[in-house]
Design an enzyme around this catalytic site. Structure first.
Site, PDB file in Angstrom:
ATOM      1  N   ARG A  47       0.831  -1.210   0.000  1.00 46.87           N
ATOM      2  CA  ARG A  47       0.000   0.000   0.000  1.00 46.87           C
ATOM      3  C   ARG A  47       0.866   1.261   0.000  1.00 46.87           C
ATOM      4  NH1 ARG A  47      -4.850  -2.070   0.139  1.00 46.87           N
ATOM      5  NH2 ARG A  47      -5.008  -4.070   1.215  1.00 46.87           N
ATOM      6  N   ASP A  48       0.433   2.243  -0.795  1.00 43.61           N
ATOM      7  CA  ASP A  48       1.136   3.520  -0.831  1.00 43.61           C
ATOM      8  C   ASP A  48       0.966   4.219   0.518  1.00 43.61           C
ATOM      9  OD1 ASP A  48       2.057   5.539  -3.429  1.00 43.61           O
ATOM     10  OD2 ASP A  48       1.706   6.444  -1.458  1.00 43.61           O
ATOM     11  N   ILE A  49       2.045   4.833   1.002  1.00 41.23           N
ATOM     12  CA  ILE A  49       2.039   5.469   2.315  1.00 41.23           C
ATOM     13  C   ILE A  49       1.190   6.759   2.311  1.00 41.23           C
ATOM     14  CG2 ILE A  49       4.062   6.992   2.065  1.00 41.23           C
ATOM     15  CD1 ILE A  49       5.016   5.876   4.802  1.00 41.23           C
ATOM     16  N   ASN A 106       3.986   6.919 -13.471  1.00 40.09           N
ATOM     17  CA  ASN A 106       4.587   8.246 -13.581  1.00 40.09           C
ATOM     18  C   ASN A 106       5.992   8.092 -14.154  1.00 40.09           C
ATOM     19  OD1 ASN A 106       2.394   9.681 -12.493  1.00 40.09           O
ATOM     20  ND2 ASN A 106       3.055   9.245 -10.405  1.00 40.09           N
ATOM     21  N   VAL A 115      10.405   8.097  -7.257  1.00 44.86           N
ATOM     22  CA  VAL A 115      11.186   6.884  -7.012  1.00 44.86           C
ATOM     23  C   VAL A 115      11.504   6.251  -8.363  1.00 44.86           C
ATOM     24  CG1 VAL A 115      11.269   4.652  -5.853  1.00 44.86           C
ATOM     25  CG2 VAL A 115      10.001   6.545  -4.797  1.00 44.86           C
ATOM     26  N   HIS A 119       7.416   1.355 -10.995  1.00 43.78           N
ATOM     27  CA  HIS A 119       6.269   0.957 -10.166  1.00 43.78           C
ATOM     28  C   HIS A 119       4.976   1.347 -10.849  1.00 43.78           C
ATOM     29  CE1 HIS A 119       7.668   4.968  -8.958  1.00 43.78           C
ATOM     30  NE2 HIS A 119       6.401   5.280  -8.713  1.00 43.78           N
ATOM     31  N   HIS A 121       1.135   2.298 -10.091  1.00 43.25           N
ATOM     32  CA  HIS A 121       0.148   2.666  -9.084  1.00 43.25           C
ATOM     33  C   HIS A 121      -1.181   2.032  -9.503  1.00 43.25           C
ATOM     34  CE1 HIS A 121       2.378   6.258  -7.356  1.00 43.25           C
ATOM     35  NE2 HIS A 121       2.982   6.181  -8.533  1.00 43.25           N
TER      36      HIS A 121
END
Ligand code: 5GP
Ligand code: ZN
Length: 136
Positions: A47-49, A106, A115, A119, A121
């Site tokens: 999970r994204d923070i 992104n 980052v 990745h 999302h």
């Protein structure tokens, strides 16, 4: 079970290139805690923070070798496809498949990439707003 070394001298073990300064590499290694959603031999999802939707999961390869979607597609098309399949599996497991969801890569500064370990999302859980508008 040991890893196999092929005739060419290459290993069939998954690529786990690790970059000490990378926050996602540290998450994969368990050096930084994360909320795990799904894990396979080559993929890690957590999970994204700072969630941007009710459900916001990051899906990453366990290798740091590729900084963005373009690089992984060119460098390891099979792994790129697996990343997308796992993103879809996360969406299904999170109950997003029926109503729909968004997968975002992104890429670079103008997209807000922070980052440089590729990745996806996975975003959903409510109708999402439009995207592509200039930053405020
Ligand atoms: P980017 O902006 O590069 O597309 O996405 C990086 C994402 O990583 C951001 O959405 C950000 O909230 C997330 N993130 C940054 N640091 C951490 C962390 O330590 N843990 C988790 N779970 N997510 C993080
Ligand atoms: Zn990394």
């Amino acid at each position: 079970m040991g890893q196999t070394i092929t005739a060419s001298g290459e290993s069939d073990a998954p690529d786990t290139t690790f970059e000490p300064g990378c926050i996602f590499c540290s998450i994969i290694a368990g050096k930084i805690p994360s909320a795990l959603v799904r894990e396979t031999e080559r993929i890690f999802a957590f999970r994204d923070i700072a969630p941007q939707a009710p459900t916001h999961v990051l899906v990453i390869p366990k290798t740091h070798a590729y900084a963005n979607a373009e690089q992984i597609a060119a460098g390891d098309p099979g792994l790129a496809a697996e990343l997308l399949r796992e993103a879809a599996a996360v969406a299904a497991a999170e109950g997003l498949a029926e109503d729909g969801y968004r997968i975002v890569f992104n890429t670079g500064d103008h997209a807000g990439q922070t980052v440089y370990h590729v990745h996806a999302h996975v975003l959903g859980g409510d109708p999402l707003g439009r995207f592509g508008t200039p930053a405020e």
